[in-house]
Design a protein around this motif. Structure first.
Motif, PDB file in Angstrom:
ATOM      1  N   ARG A 107      12.772  66.824  84.412  1.00 39.02           N
ATOM      2  CA  ARG A 107      12.275  66.010  83.310  1.00 39.02           C
ATOM      3  C   ARG A 107      13.295  65.971  82.174  1.00 39.02           C
ATOM      4  O   ARG A 107      13.527  64.923  81.556  1.00 39.02           O
ATOM      5  CB  ARG A 107      10.946  66.567  82.802  1.00 39.02           C
ATOM      6  CG  ARG A 107      10.243  65.657  81.802  1.00 39.02           C
ATOM      7  CD  ARG A 107       8.975  66.293  81.242  1.00 39.02           C
ATOM      8  NE  ARG A 107       8.016  66.644  82.276  1.00 39.02           N
ATOM      9  CZ  ARG A 107       7.673  67.880  82.580  1.00 39.02           C
ATOM     10  NH1 ARG A 107       8.188  68.900  81.923  1.00 39.02           N
ATOM     11  NH2 ARG A 107       6.799  68.103  83.543  1.00 39.02           N
ATOM     12  N   ALA A 108      13.931  67.118  81.934  1.00 38.34           N
ATOM     13  CA  ALA A 108      14.953  67.168  80.880  1.00 38.34           C
ATOM     14  C   ALA A 108      16.139  66.281  81.240  1.00 38.34           C
ATOM     15  O   ALA A 108      16.719  65.615  80.363  1.00 38.34           O
ATOM     16  CB  ALA A 108      15.413  68.614  80.677  1.00 38.34           C
ATOM     17  N   GLU A 109      16.491  66.258  82.526  1.00 33.02           N
ATOM     18  CA  GLU A 109      17.591  65.388  82.967  1.00 33.02           C
ATOM     19  C   GLU A 109      17.266  63.929  82.679  1.00 33.02           C
ATOM     20  O   GLU A 109      18.150  63.138  82.331  1.00 33.02           O
ATOM     21  CB  GLU A 109      17.837  65.578  84.478  1.00 33.02           C
ATOM     22  CG  GLU A 109      18.363  66.946  84.864  1.00 33.02           C
ATOM     23  CD  GLU A 109      19.804  67.139  84.445  1.00 33.02           C
ATOM     24  OE1 GLU A 109      20.634  66.276  84.772  1.00 33.02           O
ATOM     25  OE2 GLU A 109      20.104  68.151  83.780  1.00 33.02           O
TER      26      GLU A 109
ATOM     27  N   THR B  28      14.801  62.649  80.425  1.00 32.14           N
ATOM     28  CA  THR B  28      14.585  62.303  79.023  1.00 32.14           C
ATOM     29  C   THR B  28      15.868  62.384  78.214  1.00 32.14           C
ATOM     30  O   THR B  28      15.999  61.716  77.188  1.00 32.14           O
ATOM     31  CB  THR B  28      13.514  63.231  78.402  1.00 32.14           C
ATOM     32  OG1 THR B  28      13.940  64.586  78.572  1.00 32.14           O
ATOM     33  CG2 THR B  28      12.186  63.043  79.093  1.00 32.14           C
ATOM     34  N   SER B  29      16.807  63.213  78.693  1.00 35.26           N
ATOM     35  CA  SER B  29      18.067  63.303  77.970  1.00 35.26           C
ATOM     36  C   SER B  29      18.998  62.143  78.311  1.00 35.26           C
ATOM     37  O   SER B  29      19.992  61.927  77.629  1.00 35.26           O
ATOM     38  CB  SER B  29      18.775  64.616  78.324  1.00 35.26           C
ATOM     39  OG  SER B  29      19.268  64.559  79.644  1.00 35.26           O
ATOM     40  N   GLY B  30      18.677  61.425  79.397  1.00 35.89           N
ATOM     41  CA  GLY B  30      19.510  60.300  79.773  1.00 35.89           C
ATOM     42  C   GLY B  30      20.581  60.649  80.781  1.00 35.89           C
ATOM     43  O   GLY B  30      21.334  59.776  81.206  1.00 35.89           O
ATOM     44  N   ARG B  31      20.685  61.935  81.152  1.00 39.42           N
ATOM     45  CA  ARG B  31      21.671  62.281  82.179  1.00 39.42           C
ATOM     46  C   ARG B  31      21.296  61.660  83.522  1.00 39.42           C
ATOM     47  O   ARG B  31      22.170  61.385  84.338  1.00 39.42           O
ATOM     48  CB  ARG B  31      21.788  63.804  82.300  1.00 39.42           C
ATOM     49  CG  ARG B  31      22.500  64.460  81.116  1.00 39.42           C
ATOM     50  CD  ARG B  31      22.788  65.931  81.384  1.00 39.42           C
ATOM     51  NE  ARG B  31      21.564  66.731  81.468  1.00 39.42           N
ATOM     52  CZ  ARG B  31      20.931  67.228  80.414  1.00 39.42           C
ATOM     53  NH1 ARG B  31      21.405  67.025  79.203  1.00 39.42           N
ATOM     54  NH2 ARG B  31      19.832  67.942  80.565  1.00 39.42           N
TER      55      ARG B  31
ATOM     56  N   GLN C 140      19.664  58.263  84.706  1.00 42.80           N
ATOM     57  CA  GLN C 140      19.306  56.957  84.185  1.00 42.80           C
ATOM     58  C   GLN C 140      18.223  56.295  85.045  1.00 42.80           C
ATOM     59  O   GLN C 140      18.113  56.589  86.240  1.00 42.80           O
ATOM     60  CB  GLN C 140      20.551  56.063  84.149  1.00 42.80           C
ATOM     61  CG  GLN C 140      21.557  56.459  83.087  1.00 42.80           C
ATOM     62  CD  GLN C 140      21.086  56.145  81.683  1.00 42.80           C
ATOM     63  OE1 GLN C 140      20.513  55.088  81.443  1.00 42.80           O
ATOM     64  NE2 GLN C 140      21.307  57.065  80.754  1.00 42.80           N
TER      65      GLN C 140
END
Lengths: 134, 134
Positions: B19-21, B23-26, B28
Motif C-alpha cells: 500500500r505504501a508503494e 500511495t507513495s507513487g513508486r 503507478q
DNA sequence: CGAGATTTGTGCGTATGTATT
DNA sequence: AAATACATACGCACAAATCTC
C-alpha cells in the motif's frame, strides 16, 4: 482430476445456499451460522472453501465474524438521516482497517466520504443515508 | 522483517508495504504488482498469505486482479457528478456478484443505491459522486 | 476462579484448472 | 506450444478468543 470443475465455484454455490437462508428469513439476524467445521462435514468441503463462502457473505454485508464465537447474521441496517453542508462533495469507498477501528464499524461496510473545503468526514453507510433536498 | 512478531498478521504487514508503494507513487496506476510467486520468495511467505494481502488491497479499491496477467494498480477514480431527483434517498452498500457483472464493475467497489418512490438505481462509487445543493 | 471444549484467525504445503501472453 | 499468473480446493497445525462447566 476425476471430476470436471463445476460451472460455478463451490464456495460461490455454498454462499448462495447460505444467502438464501438469510434472505428468506430462515436464518434470523443475530443468529449464528453453522460452524465452519459442521459446514465442512455437511457438504464434504475443505475448510478453505467454507471460509471463502462466508467471506463472500461478509463482503456483501450479510454476515459478521465473531472470533471464538461464530459467524452472525447481521442486522439489516437502520440508517439515520445525514444532511451534509451545502456544497459538500459526497463520495463513497471502502475504509481501511484503521478507519474501521476508529469508526467502530465492521470490515466490509463502505463509508460516505463527505468533503467540505479541505475537511473530510467519514460516515459508515450502514448507519447513515441521505435524502436529496428539493 | 515480516516474520517475527505476530503482533500484526503477516498478510496485513505485507499489504501495508505494498500500500505504501502505491500511495507513495513508486507503483503507478496501471503497473503490475510483483507476482504472487515472487512475493512469496521475496518475503518467505506462503502463497495464501500473499493472496490475503492482495485481497485486502483489492477490497480497499487500490488494486485489481487481471486473471492470466497479474495484479494491477487501479487508476484513482475519476468521478462524474451525480444529481439524484428531489426527495430521493441515497444509501450505499456492497453489490452482489451479479450486480458487479451487470454494472460492469470490479468486485470490491461499493454502489450508491438511489431510491425514488418504488424505483431503485445503482451507481458504482468509483465512477460517481455527488455535490450537495444549496 | 480455572480447565477444557468450541470456534474462528493465521499460516504452510500441495495439486490442478483456466486465462493470458 | 510453452511459459506465466491467478482461481479453486484439498490437507494440516497452532494461536487466540469465547463459552461452558
Amino acid at each position: 482430476m476425476i471430476n470436471p470443475p463445476p460451472e460455478v465455484a463451490g464456495y460461490r454455490q455454498l454462499a448462495a445456499l447460505i444467502r438464501a437462508e438469510i434472505t428468506s428469513g430462515r436464518l434470523q439476524p443475530g443468529q449464528k451460522l453453522p460452524s465452519e467445521a459442521s459446514l465442512q462435514q455437511q457438504y464434504g468441503l475443505a475448510r478453505m472453501t467454507v471460509r471463502a463462502a462466508v467471506r463472500l457473505l461478509r463482503a456483501e454485508g450479510l454476515a459478521e465474524h465473531d472470533r471464538g464465537h461464530g459467524v452472525i447474521v447481521r442486522e439489516p441496517p437502520r440508517r439515520e438521516l445525514l444532511t451534509p453542508p451545502a456544497g459538500a462533495v459526497i463520495a463513497a469507498r471502502m475504509p481501511t482497517a484503521e478507519e474501521c477501528i476508529e469508526l467502530d464499524m465492521p470490515e466490509g461496510v463502505p463509508v460516505f466520504e463527505v468533503s467540505t473545503g479541505g475537511d473530510v468526514s467519514l460516515y459508515p453507510t450502514d448507519r447513515w443515508q441521505m435524502c436529496w433536498p428539493g
